[in-house]
Design a protein around this motif. Structure first.
Motif, PDB file in Angstrom:
ATOM      1  N   ASP A  14       0.815  -1.215   0.000  1.00  0.00           N
ATOM      2  CA  ASP A  14       0.000   0.000   0.000  1.00  0.00           C
ATOM      3  C   ASP A  14       0.848   1.264   0.000  1.00  0.00           C
ATOM      4  N   LYS A  15       1.886   1.279   0.798  1.00  0.00           N
ATOM      5  CA  LYS A  15       2.731   2.475   0.905  1.00  0.00           C
ATOM      6  C   LYS A  15       3.436   2.770  -0.425  1.00  0.00           C
ATOM      7  N   ASN A  16       4.040   1.762  -1.015  1.00  0.00           N
ATOM      8  CA  ASN A  16       4.735   1.951  -2.288  1.00  0.00           C
ATOM      9  C   ASN A  16       3.759   2.279  -3.417  1.00  0.00           C
ATOM     10  N   MET A  18       0.868   3.831  -3.165  1.00  0.00           N
ATOM     11  CA  MET A  18       0.421   5.221  -2.999  1.00  0.00           C
ATOM     12  C   MET A  18       1.521   6.196  -3.423  1.00  0.00           C
ATOM     13  N   HIS A  19       2.771   5.835  -3.182  1.00  0.00           N
ATOM     14  CA  HIS A  19       3.891   6.676  -3.610  1.00  0.00           C
ATOM     15  C   HIS A  19       3.934   6.764  -5.142  1.00  0.00           C
ATOM     16  N   ILE A  20       3.703   5.634  -5.803  1.00  0.00           N
ATOM     17  CA  ILE A  20       3.679   5.621  -7.271  1.00  0.00           C
ATOM     18  C   ILE A  20       2.519   6.484  -7.783  1.00  0.00           C
ATOM     19  N   GLU A  22       1.162   9.061  -6.283  1.00  0.00           N
ATOM     20  CA  GLU A  22       1.528  10.463  -6.071  1.00  0.00           C
ATOM     21  C   GLU A  22       2.478  10.965  -7.154  1.00  0.00           C
ATOM     22  N   ILE A  23       3.434  10.131  -7.540  1.00  0.00           N
ATOM     23  CA  ILE A  23       4.374  10.513  -8.602  1.00  0.00           C
ATOM     24  C   ILE A  23       3.617  10.733  -9.920  1.00  0.00           C
ATOM     25  N   HIS A  94      -0.831  19.734  -2.936  1.00  0.00           N
ATOM     26  CA  HIS A  94      -1.367  18.403  -3.224  1.00  0.00           C
ATOM     27  C   HIS A  94      -2.798  18.244  -2.736  1.00  0.00           C
TER      28      HIS A  94
END
Length: 152
Positions: A14-16, A18-20, A22-23, A94
């Motif tokens: 989930d963390k990774n 969501m980071h993708i 956001e990018i 954001h």
């Protein structure tokens, strides 16, 4: 092979993920900003050509008739600038700022009313524009008052 599977499973966390996301949002927002700048300059160029044609090559009484078209083109530029401001605010914080979206919508409806041909417009369209203005104005007041309470 296990390391590769573990790596892909790590990307799916989930963390990774969501980071993708956001990018991707940032990249899309930046592309939208660049495209909006192109639109603004194209609109300015169109406005300049239209104004110069009307000033130098039109009849005197014809200019007063096209004044509302000029106002509409000016408001097109302002709407494009407001949209660029929305994108810029999103890139900075954001967060999509609802107040800016409502103001942009109000400007767009004001533009529609300014260039409106009352002879060709049906009553139901005018009523719809009035309801839209009233709704957006009330929304703006609610958002504005809630933002001022948060600041205090």
């Amino acid at each position: 092979m296990r390391k590769l599977i573990k790596y892909f499973l790590g990307l799916a966390s989930d963390k990774n993920f969501m980071h993708i996301i956001e990018i991707v949002e940032v990249i899309v927002s930046k592309l939208l900003s660049l495209l909006m700048i192109v639109v603004i300059f194209a609109t300015l160029f169109d406005l300049a050509i239209f104004v110069f044609k009307e000033i130098f090559f039109s009849e005197k009484d014809h200019f007063s008739k096209t004044l509302f078209n000029i106002f509409g083109l000016f408001l097109n530029v302002l709407i494009a600038l407001e949209i660029l401001e929305n994108i810029t605010a999103y890139l900075k914080k954001h967060v999509l700022q609802v107040e800016l979206v409502i103001v942009t919508s109000l400007i767009a409806i004001a533009r529609k009313i300014i260039i409106l041909d009352l002879k060709a417009t049906e009553g139901i369209e005018i009523i719809g524009l009035g309801i839209a203005i009233l709704s957006l104005s009330i929304s703006y007041l609610i958002i504005r008052s809630s933002n001022s309470r948060k600041e205090n």
